[in-house]
Design a protein around this motif. Sequence first.
Motif, PDB file in Angstrom:
ATOM      1  N   VAL A 111       0.889  -1.219   0.129  1.00  0.00           N
ATOM      2  CA  VAL A 111      -0.008   0.089   0.148  1.00  0.00           C
ATOM      3  C   VAL A 111       0.902   1.268  -0.091  1.00  0.00           C
ATOM      4  CG1 VAL A 111      -1.905  -0.971   1.138  1.00  0.00           C
ATOM      5  CG2 VAL A 111      -0.059  -0.092   2.644  1.00  0.00           C
ATOM      6  N   THR A 112       0.409   2.486  -0.259  1.00  0.00           N
ATOM      7  CA  THR A 112       0.875   3.676  -0.198  1.00  0.00           C
ATOM      8  C   THR A 112      -0.033   4.521   0.744  1.00  0.00           C
ATOM      9  OG1 THR A 112      -0.238   4.433  -2.102  1.00  0.00           O
ATOM     10  CG2 THR A 112       2.106   3.468  -2.312  1.00  0.00           C
ATOM     11  N   PRO A 113       0.608   5.429   1.455  1.00  0.00           N
ATOM     12  CA  PRO A 113       0.149   6.291   2.446  1.00  0.00           C
ATOM     13  C   PRO A 113      -1.021   7.289   1.620  1.00  0.00           C
ATOM     14  CG  PRO A 113       2.357   6.641   2.752  1.00  0.00           C
ATOM     15  CD  PRO A 113       2.221   5.922   1.321  1.00  0.00           C
ATOM     16  N   ARG A 114      -2.400   7.404   2.125  1.00  0.00           N
ATOM     17  CA  ARG A 114      -3.271   8.279   1.539  1.00  0.00           C
ATOM     18  C   ARG A 114      -2.850   9.669   1.842  1.00  0.00           C
ATOM     19  NH1 ARG A 114      -8.019   5.824   3.841  1.00  0.00           N
ATOM     20  NH2 ARG A 114      -8.598   4.868   1.568  1.00  0.00           N
ATOM     21  N   ARG A 115      -3.103  10.470   1.061  1.00  0.00           N
ATOM     22  CA  ARG A 115      -2.449  11.848   1.472  1.00  0.00           C
ATOM     23  C   ARG A 115      -3.762  12.825   1.504  1.00  0.00           C
ATOM     24  NH1 ARG A 115       3.220  12.167  -0.234  1.00  0.00           N
ATOM     25  NH2 ARG A 115       3.688   9.953  -0.645  1.00  0.00           N
TER      26      ARG A 115
END
Lengths: 391, 66
Positions: A111-115
Amino acid sequence: VTLKHVVVVGVSAAGLTAAETLRREGYTGRLTLVGEEDRPPYDRPPLSKQVLSGSWQPERTALRTETDLTALDADFRLGTKATGLAARTRELRLSDGSVLGYDGLVIATGVTPRRLPFGHGLAGVHVLRTMSDTLALRRELLSATAIVVVGAGFLGAEVASVASGLGLHVTLVDPLPAPMIRQFGPRIGAMIATLHADHGVVVRSGVGVSGLAEADGHVSGVELSDGTVLPAGVVLIAIGSVPATGWLAGSGLSLSNGVECDALCRAAPQVVAAGDVASWTHPGLGRRLRVEHRMNATEQGMAAAKTLLGKGEPFSPVPYFWTDQYDVRIQVYGSWPAEAEIAVTEGDPGEGRFVALYGWQGAVVGALGWNMPRELRLHRRQVVDRAPWTH
Amino acid sequence: MKVIADQDKCIASGQCVLAAPDVFDQRDADGIVVLLQDDPPAELHEDVRQAARVCPSLAIWLEDDA
């Protein structure tokens, strides 16, 4: 089908475990591991705990020794991104311009961080997913006096705890009524709020973030939806994650909540997925799950690899996860909806050691231990068996 | 086979006890791993390997594992 070339995309816990499982289960063909980060595979749970606090050097997070990695007999393409997939013709495109054919593919891109829709270009505004993210945040924490942590889930609560231990003034902000309420419900959420407050952290629940204040390109504060401005030179945005599936657009795979798989972790013929990026139909629960926890990365990596070799079984784990905050270790088995009932069955919350069970539709669906690891393990069976809810 | 358990890395998940209860236990107070035997007999080796594989904190090492 005799596999001749398996490609694993993502070399964190899920991808690496899948690769090892392939070898252990007798796969002797070509094996290629593609990893976006240009460093040997490392473990992520210690990032927001021991690495951020400085109690571990980064090297201590290595997932495997060099000898283990060599023994895999794999071609490691580190520092290389997968940029596209054509599942029909079984071709993978990489950021170095090369195209890899495969007859077995493991997708484990995590996953990648939500911004936030604003503010991430400012100096002092951080997310935390990778080792680089962690070291960058740590550098700033060492010279800062205050941090605002936006988001009181696992990551935000753990970072608040570490930053408080480093002597910073910490504010933890979340639009929900209590920290970690989404994971643990209101009763445990209230206890976590108290835990942070007891350590001097200001917990601002039930309020959103409307903007970031800046001075000369550097963040200077966090503007809340109630009009308050919290001054801070360092801000961590910890508002959850999104599956890293951007590179799969147009691949032919179904991507509405991560890579959608069947009960055997299959996304398409000869394509499996594992770890944070994968959603699958849990045969025991009868619903689709996507689990962003460390234990699942290992278990699903193993399951997905076996499926690729034709030895797959429906993947039906009892999720396990934990969080460490201050001197409290919370461990959990199971998965339950926010409306589940909760009952303390052992120990005493007033004394800081207890086990609580979660009940839903007449059955035990989860167990939580608060500084009571051994006793919690003994309650796992009730979750596995979905024992009758009698509380 | 020689089993090494790192009590500093251990996060007290107890997964090793689930996998190999004759080799691993947890301390009463904090659940940290305790080795019941560091040179288990051959019939337990596969369980011990499984314990090492599933440990979520990578706290179990095996030496001389043929």
